[in-house]
Scaffold this motif. Structure first.
Motif, PDB file in Angstrom:
ATOM      1  N   GLY A  26      -4.139   2.251   4.368  1.00 48.95           N
ATOM      2  CA  GLY A  26      -3.612   2.165   2.975  1.00 48.95           C
ATOM      3  C   GLY A  26      -4.508   2.703   2.148  1.00 48.95           C
ATOM      4  N   GLU A  27      -5.634   2.810   2.202  1.00 49.06           N
ATOM      5  CA  GLU A  27      -6.870   3.315   1.330  1.00 49.06           C
ATOM      6  C   GLU A  27      -6.568   4.762   1.563  1.00 49.06           C
ATOM      7  OE1 GLU A  27      -8.985   2.663  -0.959  1.00 49.06           O
ATOM      8  OE2 GLU A  27      -7.872   0.699  -0.728  1.00 49.06           O
ATOM      9  N   ARG A  28      -6.588   5.401   2.994  1.00 48.44           N
ATOM     10  CA  ARG A  28      -6.375   6.705   2.971  1.00 48.44           C
ATOM     11  C   ARG A  28      -5.006   7.273   2.278  1.00 48.44           C
ATOM     12  NH1 ARG A  28      -8.130   8.040   9.253  1.00 48.44           N
ATOM     13  NH2 ARG A  28     -10.047   6.854   9.184  1.00 48.44           N
ATOM     14  N   LEU A  29      -3.988   6.733   2.615  1.00 48.01           N
ATOM     15  CA  LEU A  29      -2.721   7.063   1.804  1.00 48.01           C
ATOM     16  C   LEU A  29      -2.810   7.023   0.224  1.00 48.01           C
ATOM     17  CD1 LEU A  29      -0.239   5.140   4.126  1.00 48.01           C
ATOM     18  CD2 LEU A  29      -0.551   7.640   4.050  1.00 48.01           C
ATOM     19  N   ARG A  30      -3.569   6.061  -0.412  1.00 46.31           N
ATOM     20  CA  ARG A  30      -3.621   5.933  -1.769  1.00 46.31           C
ATOM     21  C   ARG A  30      -4.468   7.257  -2.081  1.00 46.31           C
ATOM     22  NH1 ARG A  30      -3.182   0.239  -3.167  1.00 46.31           N
ATOM     23  NH2 ARG A  30      -4.708  -0.012  -1.479  1.00 46.31           N
ATOM     24  N   ALA A  80       0.857  -1.368   0.033  1.00 47.25           N
ATOM     25  CA  ALA A  80       0.047  -0.098  -0.022  1.00 47.25           C
ATOM     26  C   ALA A  80       1.001   1.116  -0.064  1.00 47.25           C
ATOM     27  CB  ALA A  80      -0.978   0.084   1.174  1.00 47.25           C
ATOM     28  N   LEU A  81       2.003   1.038   0.595  1.00 48.71           N
ATOM     29  CA  LEU A  81       3.183   2.404   0.881  1.00 48.71           C
ATOM     30  C   LEU A  81       3.573   2.383  -0.422  1.00 48.71           C
ATOM     31  CD1 LEU A  81       4.577   2.191   4.288  1.00 48.71           C
ATOM     32  CD2 LEU A  81       2.971   3.615   3.761  1.00 48.71           C
ATOM     33  N   VAL A  82       4.086   1.458  -1.181  1.00 47.39           N
ATOM     34  CA  VAL A  82       4.400   1.528  -2.533  1.00 47.39           C
ATOM     35  C   VAL A  82       3.617   2.076  -3.520  1.00 47.39           C
ATOM     36  CG1 VAL A  82       5.523   0.141  -4.293  1.00 47.39           C
ATOM     37  CG2 VAL A  82       6.252  -0.356  -2.226  1.00 47.39           C
ATOM     38  N   ALA A  83       2.276   1.475  -3.538  1.00 46.19           N
ATOM     39  CA  ALA A  83       1.299   2.139  -4.500  1.00 46.19           C
ATOM     40  C   ALA A  83       0.919   3.509  -4.015  1.00 46.19           C
ATOM     41  CB  ALA A  83       0.091   1.273  -4.249  1.00 46.19           C
ATOM     42  N   ALA A  84       1.075   4.034  -3.061  1.00 43.15           N
ATOM     43  CA  ALA A  84       0.770   5.423  -2.746  1.00 43.15           C
ATOM     44  C   ALA A  84       2.143   6.258  -3.085  1.00 43.15           C
ATOM     45  CB  ALA A  84       0.456   5.575  -1.298  1.00 43.15           C
ATOM     46  N   GLY A  85       3.217   5.622  -3.547  1.00 46.60           N
ATOM     47  CA  GLY A  85       4.267   6.310  -3.976  1.00 46.60           C
ATOM     48  C   GLY A  85       5.447   6.564  -3.074  1.00 46.60           C
ATOM     49  N   PHE A  86       5.346   5.965  -2.033  1.00 45.97           N
ATOM     50  CA  PHE A  86       6.452   5.909  -1.093  1.00 45.97           C
ATOM     51  C   PHE A  86       7.670   4.994  -1.665  1.00 45.97           C
ATOM     52  CE2 PHE A  86       3.154   7.162   1.792  1.00 45.97           C
ATOM     53  CZ  PHE A  86       3.688   8.119   2.584  1.00 45.97           C
ATOM     54  N   SER A  87       8.990   5.152  -1.252  1.00 45.01           N
ATOM     55  CA  SER A  87       9.908   4.442  -1.610  1.00 45.01           C
ATOM     56  C   SER A  87      10.433   3.790  -0.306  1.00 45.01           C
ATOM     57  CB  SER A  87      11.009   4.950  -2.519  1.00 45.01           C
ATOM     58  OG  SER A  87      12.258   4.510  -2.436  1.00 45.01           O
ATOM     59  N   CYS A  88      10.605   2.176  -0.157  1.00 47.47           N
ATOM     60  CA  CYS A  88      10.799   1.695   0.857  1.00 47.47           C
ATOM     61  C   CYS A  88      11.473   0.459   1.059  1.00 47.47           C
ATOM     62  CB  CYS A  88       9.718   1.800   2.132  1.00 47.47           C
ATOM     63  SG  CYS A  88       7.969   1.531   1.274  1.00 47.47           S
ATOM     64  N   PHE A 131       3.542  -1.162  11.746  1.00 48.20           N
ATOM     65  CA  PHE A 131       2.318  -1.800  11.101  1.00 48.20           C
ATOM     66  C   PHE A 131       1.862  -2.817  12.266  1.00 48.20           C
ATOM     67  CE2 PHE A 131       6.184  -3.803   9.282  1.00 48.20           C
ATOM     68  CZ  PHE A 131       6.205  -5.069   9.783  1.00 48.20           C
ATOM     69  N   CYS A 132       2.069  -2.627  13.692  1.00 49.43           N
ATOM     70  CA  CYS A 132       1.420  -3.444  14.537  1.00 49.43           C
ATOM     71  C   CYS A 132       0.058  -3.022  14.833  1.00 49.43           C
ATOM     72  CB  CYS A 132       2.426  -3.078  15.941  1.00 49.43           C
ATOM     73  SG  CYS A 132       2.575  -1.493  16.374  1.00 49.43           S
ATOM     74  N   LYS A 133      -0.955  -3.443  13.729  1.00 46.44           N
ATOM     75  CA  LYS A 133      -2.394  -3.006  13.912  1.00 46.44           C
ATOM     76  C   LYS A 133      -2.970  -4.027  13.258  1.00 46.44           C
ATOM     77  CE  LYS A 133      -0.850   0.882  15.589  1.00 46.44           C
ATOM     78  NZ  LYS A 133      -0.879   1.208  16.809  1.00 46.44           N
ATOM     79  N   ARG A 134      -4.236  -4.114  13.551  1.00 44.06           N
ATOM     80  CA  ARG A 134      -5.158  -5.216  13.009  1.00 44.06           C
ATOM     81  C   ARG A 134      -5.279  -5.044  11.522  1.00 44.06           C
ATOM     82  NH1 ARG A 134     -10.509  -3.486  15.351  1.00 44.06           N
ATOM     83  NH2 ARG A 134      -9.266  -1.372  15.660  1.00 44.06           N
ATOM     84  N   ILE A 135      -5.320  -5.964  10.671  1.00 42.70           N
ATOM     85  CA  ILE A 135      -5.498  -5.812   9.101  1.00 42.70           C
ATOM     86  C   ILE A 135      -6.406  -4.821   8.748  1.00 42.70           C
ATOM     87  CG2 ILE A 135      -5.905  -7.124   7.014  1.00 42.70           C
ATOM     88  CD1 ILE A 135      -3.368  -8.107   8.116  1.00 42.70           C
ATOM     89  N   GLU A 136      -7.543  -4.782   9.463  1.00 41.10           N
ATOM     90  CA  GLU A 136      -8.523  -3.721   8.896  1.00 41.10           C
ATOM     91  C   GLU A 136      -7.963  -2.243   9.061  1.00 41.10           C
ATOM     92  OE1 GLU A 136      -8.762  -6.853  11.003  1.00 41.10           O
ATOM     93  OE2 GLU A 136     -10.517  -5.783  12.227  1.00 41.10           O
TER      94      GLU A 136
END
Ligand code: GLN
Length: 390
Positions: A379-383, A303-311, A368-373
């Protein structure tokens, strides 16, 4: 000249940026991917054992360096997982979290004027841990995307004043699990220059590649390694504040004195509960912990990669250090606040992991120590933030 009302030792560092970002996240109602704490419950065994201990009136001070039951269970764990023989009477201190453990260890072995070598980027506490002892943290830079430890840089960082090397593996914030070869380089340096290794192994059970190798298991390192860990991450109980130190008896004696006068001890009923966790959770628990974290990583990373972050995809621990230069020209502080406010996702500004803030200027850290939801929503918000700002 007007004298400062506060001691000089407090002037060399700032308040924790990680904790500050939790306040910023709350202020904007943002998803908190800043401070590394789980948003899912701990195992029932732990909750039951804590309640049982409180009802059984285990509510007074424990022995300052830890309840006998917890120290025994911990020694058993080190034997079972790593083949390390640890004497629970002489070589263990239970502390108020790994945070107190790291501070107490520094105060017990580092003198004013000493240097403490730290791999950079680093978890922000290590700077103040050295500075509060009037010692100087000396950085060894690790470069993206691999963040490998270069032995030449390690040797260049060591001086006659060096007292100890701090090593955190699996690593916060890079996600590295250091290899045997890299650990050997640290061990060689410790043996050659008569240094201590202070290892923060709090993420020891959270890795996706390779194996966790405790520094104390390397040849000749048992007597010069202080191993810090705890239950915050392994048992998902960051608010309980139960940390641990394993060290040779002479160092343990000094650490116990510091710990006693700092805090007296960690919460007695919660030490009982952690002991119950160690005694009753089997291999399955630890295997599942890593599997679940892998799924969380595999949700947030793309999701980070899709939003344009490089990691770089982490090998262990539960953080992703992400370069946002393709998304914004802001500096890391301004970008983090903007992300919290406009995207509804709060990261930590990258500069808090570097001595020279410039090196973290275009980086942020996501936990990312969070529930998948929670991660999917983030991820949606970042996208959608990235799409709005394209
Ligand atoms: N280790 C966690 C982090 O890096 C939490 C730090 C803390 O607040 N004690 O976010």
């Amino acid at each position: 000249m007007k004298q400062s009302r506060t001691a000089r030792r407090t002037h060399g560092f700032t308040e924790s940026v990680i904790r500050e970002m939790t306040r910023v996240a709350n202020q904007h109602g943002a998803i908190n991917l800043a401070q590394g704490f789980p948003d899912f419950p701990c195992h029932e065994v732990l909750k039951d054992a804590a309640c049982t201990a409180i009802r059984a009136d285990i509510n007074q001070y424990a022995i300052t360096w830890g309840t006998p039951r917890l120290r025994r269970a911990l020694a058993e764990k080190y034997r079972k997982f790593y083949g390390l023989e640890v004497d629970p009477e002489e070589e263990i201190v239970v502390t108020c979290g790994a945070t107190e453990a790291m501070a107490a260890v520094h105060m017990a072995i580092v003198n004013p004027g000493d240097e403490v070598v730290v791999l950079e980027p680093f978890y922000e506490n290590y700077g103040p841990d050295a500075i509060l002892c009037e010692a100087r943290p000396v950085m060894i830079p690790l470069d993206p995307p691999d963040y490998r430890l270069d032995p030449d840089r390690l040797n260049a960082a060591i001086s006659p004043r060096t007292r100890a090397i701090v090593l955190n593996t699996p690593n916060n914030p890079t996600g590295r699990v250091f290899t045997r070869e890299e650990l050997d380089a640290v061990a060689d340096a410790c043996r050659e220059h008569d240094l201590f290794a202070i290892t923060d192994e709090i993420y020891e059970h959270i890795h996706y590649e390779g194996a966790h190798i405790p520094m104390a298991t390397l040849d000749g390192m048992r007597d010069r390694t202080i191993t810090v860990s705890g239950f915050s991450k392994t048992f998902s109980v960051t608010g309980w504040r139960v940390g641990t130190i394993v060290a040779p008896p002479d160092l343990t004696a000094a650490i116990r004195k510091v710990h006693d006068f700092l805090t007296v001890g960690a919460p007695a009923p919660l030490q009982e509960a952690c002991a119950a966790g160690l005694e009753s959770l089997g291999d399955d628990y630890y295997r599942q912990l890593a599997i679940d974290y892998r799924a969380r990583r595999d949700s947030l990373f793309p999701a980070l990669v899709a939003a344009g972050f490089s990691c770089t995809c982490p090998q262990g621990a539960y953080y992703i250090l992400a370069d946002f230069s393709a998304l914004s020209d802001l500096d890391d502080e301004a970008f983090s606040r903007r992300l919290a406010k406009e995207a509804g996702v709060a990261p930590v500004p990258g500069s808090s992991f570097f001595q020279d803030p410039g090196r973290g200027r275009s980086l942020v850290r996501f936990a990312f120590c969070k529930r998948i939801e929670t991660l999917k929503e983030a991820g949606e918000r970042l996208r959608s933030f990235a799409a709005r700002n394209a």
